[in-house]
Design a protein around this motif. Structure first.
Motif, PDB file in Angstrom:
ATOM      1  N   ALA A   1       0.837  -1.208   0.000  1.00  0.00           N
ATOM      2  CA  ALA A   1       0.000   0.000   0.000  1.00  0.00           C
ATOM      3  C   ALA A   1       0.866   1.249   0.000  1.00  0.00           C
ATOM      4  O   ALA A   1       0.573   2.223  -0.713  1.00  0.00           O
ATOM      5  CB  ALA A   1      -0.924  -0.015   1.226  1.00  0.00           C
TER       6      ALA A   1
ATOM      7  N   ALA B   1      -5.349   5.147   8.512  1.00  0.00           N
ATOM      8  CA  ALA B   1      -4.335   4.184   8.927  1.00  0.00           C
ATOM      9  C   ALA B   1      -3.625   4.674  10.177  1.00  0.00           C
ATOM     10  O   ALA B   1      -3.287   3.896  11.062  1.00  0.00           O
ATOM     11  CB  ALA B   1      -3.342   3.973   7.796  1.00  0.00           C
TER      12      ALA B   1
ATOM     13  N   VAL C   1      -6.722   7.532   3.041  1.00  0.00           N
ATOM     14  CA  VAL C   1      -6.149   6.322   3.643  1.00  0.00           C
ATOM     15  C   VAL C   1      -5.162   6.671   4.763  1.00  0.00           C
ATOM     16  O   VAL C   1      -5.164   6.047   5.818  1.00  0.00           O
ATOM     17  CB  VAL C   1      -5.451   5.469   2.563  1.00  0.00           C
ATOM     18  CG1 VAL C   1      -4.639   4.361   3.215  1.00  0.00           C
ATOM     19  CG2 VAL C   1      -6.473   4.889   1.610  1.00  0.00           C
TER      20      VAL C   1
ATOM     21  N   LEU D   1      -7.105   9.344  -2.647  1.00  0.00           N
ATOM     22  CA  LEU D   1      -6.943   8.103  -1.891  1.00  0.00           C
ATOM     23  C   LEU D   1      -5.925   8.274  -0.763  1.00  0.00           C
ATOM     24  O   LEU D   1      -6.139   7.868   0.374  1.00  0.00           O
ATOM     25  CB  LEU D   1      -6.477   7.004  -2.850  1.00  0.00           C
ATOM     26  CG  LEU D   1      -6.419   5.591  -2.272  1.00  0.00           C
ATOM     27  CD1 LEU D   1      -7.815   5.056  -2.056  1.00  0.00           C
ATOM     28  CD2 LEU D   1      -5.634   4.668  -3.192  1.00  0.00           C
TER      29      LEU D   1
END
Lengths: 308, 343, 351, 365
Positions: D159, D179, D175, D171
């Motif tokens: 990732a 995270a 993300v 994104l």
């Protein structure tokens, strides 16, 4: 630089969260005692395991303790552990790192050996063993062990940086104008290390808070000190979750996560300021610029193709 | 500068050597950064020290400014061996100042110009009180033609261009009124258009204040522009020295010839009809860690002889110039025998 | 190597077809403090087999321009306007700025290759030279097998004077000069029509620089590729370039042959720059350089970017940006050259 | 992680002297010797750490309040109704303080015993030797630690490479903070949430244990192995969720920096397929620090594993420790701690070896 740092959304969010917890740690106990009228040591026989209500803003435990006052008392012990261990760890790493980096030779080899050795000691194992044997893991003990074992990463970075700064021309130049060596280190060089010191300080806060919670959760913490870990421990052993008492089980975990989250956010901001290629602000600007240009191109000329 | 026997050089190196051990992947080897250098700098002269990187020219400046300690030989200031102790060091630095190559590295980027200049004035007790310090700092800025000085004094080095920073560095050195300036490639990081400013500044300082300047450079054209005398270094030793114009016009040592041929020369512009040297001597810079049997330039020398491989030539005198090459010795002998014949 | 006269050079350039044309090319740096125009309205044509020198000081936009010519600008630089038309052999001319990364693959390395300043930084530190030659050779010529590609790579290394067995070396095992030569060999792997060279010799010593340049010129004469050569060292460019473009503050301020630049530069900045390099053979006289410092691209003056440092400026210079116009034998962007000017300034220009 | 660079006085600025004659191919004898030398130095460090922890392990009980040896004997008597055997008595005195014995002699006995793998007898399960208990528990813990770290590493690195290749996209901005939040959640708390939601509310997966207890332990039996896999899903998921984000951040930031390196730009200029540039040039270089961190972090992950085990009542050393804590079973606690230290040292050493093998530049420094 500072203004740029403060203007980053990530940093703002992180600082607000940290600010809230610091505030809670500072005034939480008197507020809980005098305004709410509850402490973790008082039991409300009329409200056992109750959901949030006007008299207990965040509900109660199965034995009728006010969850919010638990949380506020916990904030104090968490922040204390975090700050004390961060101060100890940072102080150790700055002192040892700069001495090693600046003196070189035998002193450096010795200190570097110490760093390597301490680095390989798993602090949790030591903590568990000492705290388990002593049947006590109060704020100070946890802080000293965390601070005393978790400084090595920072010390290595500071040592490397100090070594490079020592070889840097400006420190040599300062010698030729007769500047005192101690002043060179404290006034001229130390500010250059802030890029290492501040993220390390933040990481140590998070490490201290997390470690104390883990110990308390395992039941090794001191039972006399209300903390978030202990709150989760009680909630677990009394099946709070399975009884649907989310207000008891949930908030301490969220608080722990938020502290880690806040320190990571601030550290990301620090990264972005010291290393402009990581700047998300600039990345967003780039994306906007390219989009705009694409739109203009699409409107103006044929998109792709050979020249006529 | 005329070299008379009575005149004592301000700075002198005798048989100066600096060897250090390094570890390359577990191997120990000795690098001979300086391997027996004799050098004299006289009051009021500008001497250029020219050579490739690794030739040891910067190391000499750093030994003279006490950053490195030599491992062999001696250094003298006004005829006295240089003593390294805090008290002597201070007095020495009142007379000898180093200007670094990289003005981005030699100034603390986190301190304002006013602080940088103010500190040296305070340390040496050259100014008392805030107002006086500021006044003297402004004067220093004016001396390196940063005017109006008020516009610069409250700024950070990061706000300034490379040329301006180098001026600040020079101004800081000037504060103690030194008699020698060691300028270690002071212009190599600067843009061409401002390089001359700095060179001219050094020239003016010599003219107006009689400072001696040791100008270290790899750019032989700028050495010619600035200096009275030139010394060429190769592999940790001086291979040729003499009055600038003579060395440039008539180089004796093959390495000096190579340097001159390799230096870009605008007069050889394309279309000028002047050929540029197509292939300079093969090989790369000298590896100072290897031992060499004879002349250290022999491996690259187009005029190499048997003798060069086994015997190292010393620096020989020849009509006010010096050169470390067997060819020169032959020439000297020929000249001497010629003289004999004519007598 | 034969020595051409000034006239021969001029004729060769005039008769050779265009290879790469920049038309109104603009490059911006997107920063938090605002967009910085590093290259502004660049118009220049590079001919087949020509060596074009691009000279300028730090922040003049020379390296940015070179990268943009090869569509290689990296964030935060963005080509914001204009065209780069490439006339590839046997193909229709194409505007590189409008191609996608995938479409560009056809023009990369076999059409345009690049040599950058620091070879150490340009070679992949974790793979051997062989792998770095083979991937590009195999990508552009499907007829090659691994064995023939290896042979070709060894031949390329030998061409620049590196023993062929060094093909198995990691970059860090080569000396600085060797790395730079390996990079040049790599740039020639696919027989490019144009090699972009961004200060290829700045990081090496003067003797090594001479060796590398001699090799480049020799190969260029043999293989006939064109070169766009960027450096801050005007005296070096004078020796090797057919034509030289001078950049200042993100614009080309003068273009002309090496002879013109040496003998009669027209733009006051070029004159200053030309006088900023002390001579090696001519008599030494006091030189002055150019007062002041290079412009801040974030805060350019309203008129000519050079006006604040120009000793010959007139009123118009501070309000109006001069265009790059044809003058005898070249082009220059200066108001002094295009309008009635007072006698003293004219004298200075002709001096 | 960084390599020790010998400190030496700076040379004249400029390229290094040409040492090419001395350069050796990658796996030459000499390079190998240099690698071994480096590893040897590391090994000495680890031996020192191991020795220090042995000393600490020996000293700590002697600082404990009260008289631990007597306490232990009392609890054994209370448990079994008999006095411990003479052997057990001697051991307890040797390890927890015998006022009649010289400390150095006691330490020597302790050292010899420990090095022979004799960690004493458990009090809770008297008279089972601690080494046996640990031997039974350790495989489960290693299984969780190794697999969860590797899975988290793969997910995080993959990732991170994707995010860092083209950073700043929508994104990325979604993300990354999510995270960040996940990586900050305490593993034990997240584990409990998962148990509650997945096992109790929905009954999708077993809430505790390491395998279906009705099955016999048989590593060749597919039913047993399937059961092990199913039972480990929840603890693994917890550890991966908490652990992958750090890999992702370092990889993302490394990628962003690497993509700007000249050699990646040159690879682009060479006209290689973007995927090839990503793989062979950008990711390969960005991966190095992540790769060497992998082995090391298996050792470091033991803390989280121990905590997770106590939530899932997984029969590893974490649960052993938790139980021992509750019953004041000091021999077990000490044994487990020694073990954790040794296991992390082993993995650190593996990390060093990997580093020496991977980066061709290491040996030159």
């Amino acid at each position: 630089m500072f203004a740029r740092f403060m203007s980053l959304r990530k940093v703002q969010i992180g600082l607000v969260i940290m600010g809230v917890f610091l505030f809670a740690a500072a005034v939480g106990q008197p507020f809980s005692e005098h305004v709410l009228g509850w402490t973790p040591y008082t039991f409300d026989g009329n409200a056992m395991g109750q959901a949030p209500s006007a008299s207990h803003w965040m509900g109660t435990t199965s034995s009728g303790q006010d969850a919010l006052s638990w949380l506020l008392y916990g904030a104090r012990s968490s922040m204390l552990v975090g700050l004390i261990s961060a101060v100890i760890g940072t102080a150790l790493s700055v002192v040892i790192g700069t001495i090693a980096g600046f003196s070189g030779g035998a002193v450096d080899r010795f200190l570097n050996g110490v760093i390597l050795v301490v680095q390989n000691i798993p602090s949790f194992a030591i903590l568990f063993m000492i705290a388990g044997l002593l049947q006590n893991a109060n704020v100070l003990l946890v802080s000293i062990i965390i601070g005393g074992l978790e400084w090595t990463g920072g010390a290595r970075a500071i040592r490397a940086q100090a070594m490079s700064l020592r070889g840097r021309d400006f420190t040599a130049a300062l010698r030729t104008i007769g500047e005192h060596p101690l002043r060179v280190i404290l006034v001229e060089v130390l500010p250059h290390l802030s890029g290492i010191i501040s993220p390390m300080f933040l990481r140590l806060i998070a490490a201290g808070v997390g470690m104390q919670a883990s110990l308390a959760f395992l039941g090794i913490g001191s039972a006399a000190e209300p903390s978030w870990g202990l709150m989760i421990n009680y909630a677990t052993t009394q099946n709070a979750l399975f009884n649907g008492q989310w207000w008891w089980f949930g908030p301490p975990g969220v608080c722990l996560a938020l502290i880690g989250f806040a320190t990571t956010m601030i550290n990301f901001g620090l990264d972005e300021v010291t290393n402009p290629t990581l700047s998300s602000k600039r990345m967003t600007l780039m994306r906007k610029f390219l989009k705009q240009k694409k739109r203009q191109d699409a409107a103006g000329q044929p998109k792709i193709g050979a020249m006529a | 500068m005329p070299e008379t026997t009575e005149q004592v050089p301000v700075l002198e190196a005798r048989n100066l050597a600096l060897h250090f051990d390094v570890h390359v992947g577990g191997d120990r080897k000795t690098i001979k950064a300086l391997d027996g250098v004799d050098l004299k700098l006289y009051a009021g002269e500008i001497m250029a020290l020219v050579g490739e990187s690794g030739s040891g020219k910067t190391t000499i400046a750093r030994v003279f400014s006490l950053i490195y300690k030599q491992t062999g030989g001696e250094v003298f200031f006004r005829g006295e061996p240089i003593k390294v102790s805090p008290r002597h060091e201070r007095e020495y630095f009142n007379n000898v100042q180093l200007i670094f190559q990289d003005p981005f590295a030699s100034l603390n980027s986190l301190k304002k110009i006013s602080y940088i200049l103010g500190r040296v004035l305070k340390i040496h007790g050259l100014a008392k009180g805030r107002k006086d310090v500021r006044q003297k700092s402004l004067e220093l800025l004016e001396r390196v033609s940063m005017s109006p000085a008020e516009a610069y004094i409250d700024r950070y080095p990061t706000d300034l261009s490379g040329g301006q920073r180098q001026r600040i560095a020079i101004a800081r050195s000037l504060a103690v009124s030194p008699s020698v300036i060691l300028a270690d490639e002071p212009t190599s990081m600067l843009d061409a258009s401002i390089r001359l400013d700095v060179l001219n500044l050094l020239k003016d300082l010599r003219e107006e204040e009689g400072m001696a300047v040791m100008y270290i450079t790899h750019d032989i054209a700028s050495a010619r522009y600035l200096s009275d005398r030139i010394s060429v270094m190769y592999g940790g030793v001086i291979v040729e020295s003499g009055p600038t114009e003579e060395v440039i016009a008539n180089p004796k040592h093959p390495y000096t010839k190579l340097l001159l041929a390799a230096a870009p020369n605008p007069a050889r512009f394309k279309g000028s009809g002047v050929a540029i040297p197509s292939e300079a001597a093969a090989g790369t810079g000298m590896d100072n860690s290897k031992t060499h049997g004879g002349c250290r330039f022999a491996a690259r020398c187009p005029a190499v002889m048997d003798r060069c491989l086994s015997q190292e030539p010393a620096l020989l005198e020849l009509g006010g110039r010096q050169s470390a090459c067997w060819l020169v010795e032959d020439e000297a002998q020929a000249a001497a025998s010629g003289e004999l014949v004519s007598h | 190597m034969k020595l051409e006269t000034v006239a021969e050079i001029a004729h060769r350039i005039a008769t050779s077809p265009p290879l790469l044309e920049a038309k109104g090319l603009c490059v911006d740096y997107v920063t938090e403090a605002g967009n910085i125009r590093a290259c502004d309205d660049i118009n220049i044509t590079l001919h087949r087999g020509e060596i074009l020198g691009i000279a300028g000081e730090s922040a003049s936009g020379k390296s940015t321009l070179l990268a943009a010519l090869g569509r290689l600008q990296r964030a935060p630089a963005v080509t914001s306007a204009g065209q780069v038309v490439f006339h590839a052999k046997g193909k229709e001319p194409v505007d590189l700025t409008r191609l996608s990364e995938e479409q560009l693959v056809d023009y990369r390395w076999s059409g345009i290759s690049i040599v950058m300043q620091s070879a150490m930084a340009c070679l992949n530190p974790v793979s051997r030279l062989k792998a770095q030659f083979l991937d590009v050779l195999l990508a552009h010529d499907s007829s090659l097998t691994k064995a023939t590609a290896t042979a070709r790579a060894e031949e390329l290394l030998q061409m620049v004077g590196i023993p062929s067995h060094r093909i198995n070396a990691f970059p860090h095992e080569l000396s600085g000069g060797m790395q730079q030569r390996a990079l040049i060999a790599l740039s020639l792997a696919c027989d490019p029509e144009l090699v972009l060279m961004d200060e290829p010799t700045t990081a090496v010593d003067v003797v090594m620089q001479r060796q590398i340049l001699a090799k480049v010129l020799e190969l260029q004469e043999k293989l006939g590729f064109a070169i766009a050569f960027v450096t801050h060292d005007l005296s070096l460019l004078l020796e090797i370039s057919d034509r030289i473009a001078i950049m200042y503050g993100g614009k080309i301020v003068e273009v002309g042959t090496a002879a013109q630049m040496y003998e009669a530069p027209r733009h006051p900045y070029t004159q200053g720059l030309r006088n900023a390099f002390p001579p090696l053979t001519e008599p030494v006289r006091k030189l002055t350089g150019i007062p002041g410092s290079p412009p801040n691209l974030l805060n350019l003056p309203q008129g000519c970017a050079f006006a604040p440092r120009c000793s010959q400026k007139i009123a118009r210079c501070e309000s109006e940006i001069p265009a790059l116009l044809d003058i005898s034998g070249g082009r220059a962007a200066c108001h002094l050259l295009t309008q009635e000017i007072p006698e003293p300034a004219k004298e200075a220009l002709n001096a | 992680m960084s390599i020790d660079v010998q400190d030496h006085p700076p040379l004249d600025k400029g390229p290094e002297p040409d040492l090419e004659v001395k350069k050796q191919p990658r796996f030459s004898y000499k390079a190998r010797v240099q690698g071994f030398k480096y590893l040897g130095k590391r090994l000495v460090t680890y031996l020192i750490v191991a020795f220090i922890s042995l000393v600490a392990n020996f000293m700590l009980p002697r600082f404990m309040p009260g008289n631990p040896a007597d306490q232990m004997i009392q609890s054994i008597v209370a448990k079994t109704g008999n006095m411990p055997s003479p052997y057990a008595l001697a051991q307890i005195y040797a390890r927890y303080g015998d006022p009649n014995q010289n400390v150095l002699v006691a330490f020597w006995h302790y050292l010899v015993q420990t090095l022979q793998g004799d960690l004493g007898l458990s009090i809770q399960y008297y008279p089972v030797p601690v080494a046996d208990l640990i031997g039974r528990a350790l495989p489960w813990t290693l299984y969780l630690a190794i697999f969860s770290t590797i899975i988290g590493w793969i997910i995080g690195t993959w990732a991170g490479a994707k995010l860092g290749w083209k950073p700043g996209r929508r994104l990325d901005s979604i993300v990354t903070p999510i995270a960040m939040f996940f990586s900050s959640i305490p593993a034990f708390w997240l584990g409990l949430l998962l148990v509650w939601f997945i096992s109790y509310k929905n009954g999708w997966l077993p809430p505790q244990g390491a395998y279906n207890e009705s099955l016999a332990i048989n590593l060749l039996d597919p039913t047993f192995l399937t059961s092990v896999a199913i039972y480990s899903i929840l603890p693994m998921a917890t550890l991966v969720l908490v652990g992958f984000a750090n890999w992702m951040f370092t990889m993302r930031n490394m990628m962003i920096t690497t993509v700007n390196e000249d050699y990646v730009q040159l690879a682009r200029a060479k006209g290689l397929k973007p995927n090839k540039v990503l793989r062979n040039y950008a990711a390969r270089n960005a991966l190095l620090p992540n790769f060497t961190g992998l082995a090391q972090s298996i050792g470091a992950s033991l803390t989280a594993v121990i905590l997770a085990e106590s939530v899932f009542i997984y029969p590893g050393v974490g649960s052993l420790l938790f139980a021992a804590q509750g019953t004041r079973d000091y021999p077990v606690m000490q044994g487990v701690m020694l073990l954790i230290i040794l296991v992390s040292l082993v993995f650190n050493f593996i990390a060093d070896s990997v580093y020496v093998l991977l980066d061709p530049r290491t040996k030159e420094k």
